[in-house]
Design a protein around this motif. Structure first.
Motif, PDB file in Angstrom:
ATOM      1  N   MET A 146       0.824  -1.209   0.000  1.00 13.42           N
ATOM      2  CA  MET A 146       0.000   0.000   0.000  1.00 13.42           C
ATOM      3  C   MET A 146       0.858   1.258   0.000  1.00 13.42           C
ATOM      4  SD  MET A 146      -2.795   1.526  -0.229  1.00 13.42           S
ATOM      5  CE  MET A 146      -4.035   0.258  -0.094  1.00 13.42           C
ATOM      6  N   ASN A 147       1.946   1.238   0.764  1.00 12.80           N
ATOM      7  CA  ASN A 147       2.833   2.400   0.787  1.00 12.80           C
ATOM      8  C   ASN A 147       3.465   2.645  -0.579  1.00 12.80           C
ATOM      9  OD1 ASN A 147       2.318   2.943   3.474  1.00 12.80           O
ATOM     10  ND2 ASN A 147       4.081   1.791   4.232  1.00 12.80           N
ATOM     11  N   LEU A 148       3.861   1.567  -1.260  1.00  9.58           N
ATOM     12  CA  LEU A 148       4.418   1.709  -2.606  1.00  9.58           C
ATOM     13  C   LEU A 148       3.372   2.249  -3.574  1.00  9.58           C
ATOM     14  CD1 LEU A 148       6.604  -1.519  -3.046  1.00  9.58           C
ATOM     15  CD2 LEU A 148       7.396   0.828  -2.771  1.00  9.58           C
ATOM     16  N   LEU A 149       2.129   1.771  -3.430  1.00  6.29           N
ATOM     17  CA  LEU A 149       1.058   2.243  -4.308  1.00  6.29           C
ATOM     18  C   LEU A 149       0.796   3.728  -4.086  1.00  6.29           C
ATOM     19  CD1 LEU A 149      -1.047   1.566  -6.439  1.00  6.29           C
ATOM     20  CD2 LEU A 149      -2.595   0.836  -4.611  1.00  6.29           C
ATOM     21  N   GLU A 193       2.083   9.208   2.503  1.00  2.00           N
ATOM     22  CA  GLU A 193       1.976   7.869   3.104  1.00  2.00           C
ATOM     23  C   GLU A 193       0.910   7.827   4.193  1.00  2.00           C
ATOM     24  OE1 GLU A 193       4.886   5.138   5.787  1.00  2.00           O
ATOM     25  OE2 GLU A 193       5.770   5.920   3.945  1.00  2.00           O
ATOM     26  N   LYS A 194       0.729   8.927   4.921  1.00  2.00           N
ATOM     27  CA  LYS A 194      -0.220   8.947   6.035  1.00  2.00           C
ATOM     28  C   LYS A 194      -1.660   9.195   5.590  1.00  2.00           C
ATOM     29  CE  LYS A 194       2.946   8.419   9.239  1.00  2.00           C
ATOM     30  NZ  LYS A 194       3.005   7.169  10.044  1.00  2.00           N
TER      31      LYS A 194
END
Length: 576
Positions: free
Chosen positions: A505-508, A516-517
């Motif tokens: 999810m962070n990469l997406l 990111e948050k």
């Protein structure tokens, strides 16, 4: 029609209508959400047994029978919420015999570790007769581990078993006709009695990688000398007292004793244990609807076939069904990215290619796709993921297996010598019988199939190289049908990162250029329908019906056996 007949007919219709109404009302009462209260200082109780589904159920039948089940994606969501929820004091995990893959256990471990960053404790109870490596591996993510006094640990090292059927084939007078690209693609189960040196070395490297990680992790989590832990593994069985002595568990005890440690004061005096189950807590959580960005969550789960998916239970994925769903996502203007969860050993080459094509079209549309590999994403499972912009896998995910296999059986001996069936043929062309179930391949036919398979193999490698941003010459030596763990695949640049859903999810988010948050709304595909939606749209009663006769069943089976199908499927691997 007489009045009496009309009355009888009317009574029958009325009875049927009453039955349907009563059944529908019962199902409504069964499925309607009840009011759930989360009291202050509650302990979130999570029961882990058998194998967790990757995604929530979306079909009406599955929703009814799995209404209290918690998926991996649900576990991610509820643990993140519980970490921030002031009403939740800690987590109690009851671990029963597990059917999870090593990679799925690593995913759950990661979620528990992330929860512990909130400074709330995790308590694990090994509710098993004899806990094995997987169960201890999962429990070690907790602050404290408890074990029944009459239980024990079976940590005797990993072992892989591969079954071979050559002698059985010979006894049944069945002649296997298999071809593969290349030497690591399969263990040649039907034509050999033991592993080839290449397959043996490949599987040994998988076992060593997973066991070394197990030893390092347990030693670090439980603060044990790795050399001492390897000595315990040599002994194999650690009775409960020895498990405490070696610091593999915190203490021995019963469930009520652990819960008594987690009691809180009651307003009227005394103490009580307050808890809420994972399935109930999940129902109290607010959805992320209203978030600025919407992301599609879709699972590529199970063996791959070229046609339609199993809509009732989702036991396998059809290339046509998955392609249609991905096409739907591509046309949804408010969906800006795709999280693609893959757990598949592969299957049909054609089905895999259909899914790969739609992933590439999503990327061309400007919708980034990040593939998150679960327990296995090998061969066709890797094929459907390699079109994504980024690929993430757990350290123990089984992946790779870039290769192709073709096979059929000559059943003439079985038919004639065991069943008393004879088959006569009329051929109008030399190769009319190439895929017949009662003929073996000639040398010329074998060469034709080899050329066909080589083309499929080269296309597989070429597309993998394109997806990984490298050349055919660089990637091909890493192919050869060889399987790897996620950590090995990362070293070979077959994947981008080692991690789970959170990493994916962070990469997406990074690819979508959002912080990111920032919260995003995950939209599950296929979109779940309520019981009433399914009833009104007629989906509830869509079930496949068996063929009208044994003859039709045998004809369908013969057609399957005689249909040429190259397979992109990873070798079967049972790790104990």
């Amino acid at each position: 029609m007489s009045k009496k007949t009309l009355w009888v007919f009317g009574i029958i219709l009325a009875a049927m209508a009453c039955f349907i109404i009563m059944a529908s009302l019962s199902l409504y009462l069964l499925t309607r959400p009840a009011r759930i209260e989360v009291r202050q200082n509650s302990v979130l109780e999570i029961t882990l047994e058998r194998e967790l589904p990757e995604l929530p159920p979306t079909t009406p039948v599955a929703q009814i029978f799995e209404r209290d089940s918690v998926s991996v994606i649900d576990l991610d969501r509820l643990l993140r919420a519980a970490a921030k929820d002031q009403r939740i004091a800690g987590v109690y995990v009851a671990i029963h015999p597990l059917g999870n893959s090593w990679a799925q256990i690593e995913e759950i471990r990661g979620l528990l570790h992330e929860f512990r960053q909130s400074k709330k404790k995790v308590y694990a109870y090994l509710a098993v007769d004899m806990a094995n490596e997987k169960e201890l591996y999962l429990a070690s993510a907790a602050d404290e581990i408890y074990l029944n006094p009459d239980s024990g640990l079976l940590i005797n090292g990993l072992m892989a078993e591969v079954g071979f059927y050559k002698r059985m084939m010979a006894k049944l007078k069945i002649e296997p006709q298999f071809l593969q690209f290349k030497e690591f693609k399969s263990a040649e189960n039907f034509t050999r009695e033991k592993m080839t040196p290449e397959v043996r070395s490949m599987l040994e490297s998988i076992l060593v990688d997973i066991q070394d990680r197990f030893v390092r992790t347990i030693a670090e989590e439980r603060k044990i000398d790795p050399a001492r832990l390897r000595e315990v593994i040599k002994n194999g069985i650690a009775p409960a007292p020895l498990a405490v002595q070696e610091h593999l568990v915190t203490a021995l005890g019963y469930e009520d004793e652990i819960q008594s440690k987690l009691t809180v004061d009651k307003s009227e005096g005394g103490k009580e244990y307050r808890s809420i189950s994972a399935s109930k807590y999940l129902k109290t959580l607010e959805s992320s609807q209203g978030a600025k960005q919407r992301v599609a969550l879709i699972g590529g789960l199970g063996p791959i076939v070229s046609g339609s998916s199993d809509e009732a239970w989702g036991n396998f994925m059809g290339g046509e069904t998955m392609a249609a769903r991905l096409r739907e996502i591509r046309k949804e203007k408010d969906i800006k990215g795709v999280l693609f969860r893959v757990d598949s050993p592969g299957g049909s080459a054609v089905g895999s290619d259909k899914i790969w094509r739609e992933i590439r079209l999503l990327e061309k549309e400007g919708k980034p796709v990040v593939a998150s590999m679960a327990g296995v994403a090998g061969s066709g499972g890797y094929y459907i993921a390699m079109g994504a912009r980024k690929i993430v896998a757990e350290p123990s995910t089984i992946t790779g297996s870039i290769g192709v296999i073709f096979g059929k059986f000559n059943l003439r001996g079985l038919y004639e010598q065991w069943l008393g069936i004879t088959v006569d043929q009329i051929k109008l062309a030399e190769n009319a019988d190439i895929f017949s179930s009662v003929n073996s391949l000639t040398d010329q036919q074998r060469n034709q199939i080899k050329a066909w398979m080589e083309e499929i193999y080269n296309n597989f490698v070429r597309k993998a190289a394109e997806g990984r941003g490298t050349t055919f010459a660089d990637l091909e030596p890493k192919a050869h049908g060889r399987i790897y763990t996620g950590s090995q695949a990362k070293q070979l640049q077959l994947i981008d990162e080692v991690g789970g859903l959170a990493m994916a999810m962070n990469l997406l988010k990074k690819e979508m250029k959002i912080p990111e948050k920032e919260e995003v709304e995950l939209v599950l595909y296929p979109k779940p329908k309520s019981f009433w939606q399914s009833l009104m749209e007629g989906d509830l009663f869509k079930v496949s019906t068996p063929g009208p006769s044994l003859e039709s069943f045998l004809k369908r089976t013969q057609q399957i056996l005689e249909t040429p199908s190259p397979w992109l499927i990873a070798p079967e691997l049972m790790i104990h």
